[in-house]
Design a protein around this motif. Structure first.
Motif, mmCIF file in Angstrom:
data_model
loop_
_atom_site.group_PDB
_atom_site.id
_atom_site.type_symbol
_atom_site.label_atom_id
_atom_site.label_comp_id
_atom_site.label_asym_id
_atom_site.label_seq_id
_atom_site.Cartn_x
_atom_site.Cartn_y
_atom_site.Cartn_z
ATOM 1 N N LEU A 1 98.801 22.659 3.907
ATOM 2 C CA LEU A 1 98.735 21.262 3.469
ATOM 3 C C LEU A 1 98.172 21.227 2.058
ATOM 4 C CD1 LEU A 1 98.583 18.127 3.795
ATOM 5 C CD2 LEU A 1 96.375 18.494 4.946
ATOM 6 N N ILE A 2 98.866 20.544 1.172
ATOM 7 C CA ILE A 2 98.411 20.321 -0.200
ATOM 8 C C ILE A 2 97.995 18.862 -0.299
ATOM 9 C CG2 ILE A 2 99.106 20.271 -2.629
ATOM 10 C CD1 ILE A 2 101.341 22.298 -1.755
ATOM 11 N N VAL A 3 96.846 18.611 -0.908
ATOM 12 C CA VAL A 3 96.386 17.236 -1.107
ATOM 13 C C VAL A 3 96.368 16.960 -2.602
ATOM 14 C CG1 VAL A 3 94.490 15.609 -0.797
ATOM 15 C CG2 VAL A 3 94.985 17.292 0.984
ATOM 16 N N TRP A 4 97.077 15.903 -2.988
ATOM 17 C CA TRP A 4 97.028 15.416 -4.362
ATOM 18 C C TRP A 4 96.078 14.233 -4.364
ATOM 19 C CZ3 TRP A 4 101.991 16.576 -2.320
ATOM 20 C CH2 TRP A 4 102.614 17.693 -2.894
ATOM 21 N N GLY B 1 98.884 -4.509 -5.627
ATOM 22 C CA GLY B 1 97.516 -4.524 -5.112
ATOM 23 C C GLY B 1 96.834 -3.174 -5.209
ATOM 24 N N GLU B 2 95.772 -3.048 -4.435
ATOM 25 C CA GLU B 2 95.028 -1.795 -4.364
ATOM 26 C C GLU B 2 95.969 -0.667 -3.968
ATOM 27 O OE1 GLU B 2 91.447 -0.774 -4.468
ATOM 28 O OE2 GLU B 2 91.637 -2.470 -5.835
ATOM 29 N N PRO B 3 95.867 0.492 -4.613
ATOM 30 C CA PRO B 3 96.765 1.603 -4.296
ATOM 31 C C PRO B 3 96.605 2.074 -2.850
ATOM 32 C CG PRO B 3 95.523 2.046 -6.299
ATOM 33 C CD PRO B 3 94.957 0.817 -5.692
ATOM 34 N N ILE B 4 97.730 2.244 -2.189
ATOM 35 C CA ILE B 4 97.768 2.804 -0.843
ATOM 36 C C ILE B 4 99.092 3.547 -0.687
ATOM 37 C CG2 ILE B 4 98.631 0.638 0.141
ATOM 38 C CD1 ILE B 4 97.100 1.540 2.750
ATOM 39 N N SER B 5 99.005 4.716 -0.104
ATOM 40 C CA SER B 5 100.192 5.527 0.129
ATOM 41 C C SER B 5 100.104 6.043 1.555
ATOM 42 C CB SER B 5 100.222 6.690 -0.869
ATOM 43 O OG SER B 5 101.407 7.430 -0.743
ATOM 44 N N VAL B 6 101.006 5.585 2.401
ATOM 45 C CA VAL B 6 100.948 5.953 3.818
ATOM 46 C C VAL B 6 102.130 6.844 4.179
ATOM 47 C CG1 VAL B 6 99.625 3.926 4.512
ATOM 48 C CG2 VAL B 6 102.110 3.831 4.526
ATOM 49 N N ALA B 7 101.963 7.572 5.262
ATOM 50 C CA ALA B 7 102.974 8.544 5.694
ATOM 51 C C ALA B 7 104.294 7.868 6.044
ATOM 52 C CB ALA B 7 102.454 9.341 6.882
ATOM 53 N N TYR C 1 100.274 15.576 0.725
ATOM 54 C CA TYR C 1 99.831 14.208 0.988
ATOM 55 C C TYR C 1 98.994 13.743 -0.203
ATOM 56 C CZ TYR C 1 97.865 10.227 3.543
ATOM 57 O OH TYR C 1 97.509 8.965 3.945
ATOM 58 N N THR C 2 99.234 12.528 -0.669
ATOM 59 C CA THR C 2 98.493 11.955 -1.793
ATOM 60 C C THR C 2 97.471 10.954 -1.289
ATOM 61 O OG1 THR C 2 100.337 12.221 -3.321
ATOM 62 C CG2 THR C 2 98.700 10.570 -3.901
ATOM 63 N N ILE C 3 96.269 11.038 -1.879
ATOM 64 C CA ILE C 3 95.236 10.036 -1.604
ATOM 65 C C ILE C 3 94.782 9.425 -2.928
ATOM 66 C CG2 ILE C 3 94.414 11.066 0.548
ATOM 67 C CD1 ILE C 3 92.093 12.279 -1.069
ATOM 68 N N LYS D 1 91.742 4.300 4.907
ATOM 69 C CA LYS D 1 92.972 4.445 5.687
ATOM 70 C C LYS D 1 93.684 5.757 5.338
ATOM 71 C CE LYS D 1 97.192 1.886 6.879
ATOM 72 N NZ LYS D 1 97.067 2.035 8.306
ATOM 73 N N MET D 2 93.706 6.085 4.047
ATOM 74 C CA MET D 2 94.354 7.324 3.631
ATOM 75 C C MET D 2 93.564 8.549 4.112
ATOM 76 S SD MET D 2 95.766 6.240 -0.152
ATOM 77 C CE MET D 2 94.395 5.147 -0.539
ATOM 78 N N PHE D 3 92.223 8.481 4.088
ATOM 79 C CA PHE D 3 91.405 9.591 4.595
ATOM 80 C C PHE D 3 91.606 9.766 6.097
ATOM 81 C CE2 PHE D 3 88.309 8.896 0.901
ATOM 82 C CZ PHE D 3 88.828 9.954 0.187
ATOM 83 N N GLU D 4 91.687 8.662 6.795
ATOM 84 C CA GLU D 4 91.921 8.708 8.243
ATOM 85 C C GLU D 4 93.270 9.358 8.544
ATOM 86 O OE1 GLU D 4 92.689 4.912 10.566
ATOM 87 O OE2 GLU D 4 90.563 5.253 10.998
#
Length: 168
Positions: free
Chosen positions: A142-145, A89-95, A112-114, A123-126
């Motif tokens: 914090l590094i954001v990919w 489905g739609e990409p989602i990556s949660v902690a 953290y990847t968004i 949800k990922m931005f939150e």
């Protein structure tokens, strides 16, 4: 915030530039990424490579890799979230790891990847906002990919305007 940027540069860019060995993809891609070089499936080999080649850091997932194999020989970035390639489905990556847990594993930074463009980007931005607050609390960079994926507007994930939007 400027202090965390300086801290990151002091740890990971001592020579004015940085090269970090990412070894966080096993959960995301599965074992197929390691077929061409079976040695690369061994986290001890990855640490030895990072150490001997002079990498400024290594990225590990928490799930067994950081806990079992990290030896402190190079600075550690713990990737806090992940997804598998089995989901369609739609990409989602949660902690799957907290900043506090990453710090307890010896992390010098967290990542953290968004996926901007995903139906789950909200949800990922939150979650990213919460993680940023935790990183500041624990005084850890914090590094954001950011990878544009999914949704009707991301028709070409590598188009310069789409990549620039996602990076922003």
């Amino acid at each position: 915030m400027a202090g965390l940027i300086e801290k990151f540069l002091r740890i990971f860019a001592r020579r004015g530039r940085s090269i970090i060995l990412a070894y966080d993809h096993g959960i995301e891609h599965g074992p197929t990424d390691f077929l061409d070089n079976p040695d690369s499936a061994d986290p001890e080999y990855i640490l030895k490579l990072a150490r001997e080649a002079g990498f400024d850091g290594v990225v590990f997932q928490r799930g067994g890799i950081a806990e079992k194999y990290y030896d402190g020989s190079v600075p550690l970035i713990v990737k806090l979230n992940g997804k598998t390639s089995l989901y369609n489905g739609e990409p989602i990556s949660v902690a799957n790891c907290t900043v506090e847990e990453a710090v307890s594993l010896g992390a010098s930074a967290v990542g953290y990847t968004i996926y901007p463009g995903s139906g789950y980007e909200w949800k990922m931005f939150e979650e990213l906002a919460r993680i940023k607050r935790e990183a500041i609390k624990f005084d850890i960079p914090l590094i954001v990919w950011s990878y544009p994926r999914g949704g009707g507007k991301v028709t070409n994930e590598t188009a310069p305007d789409i990549v620039a939007y996602a990076a922003g």
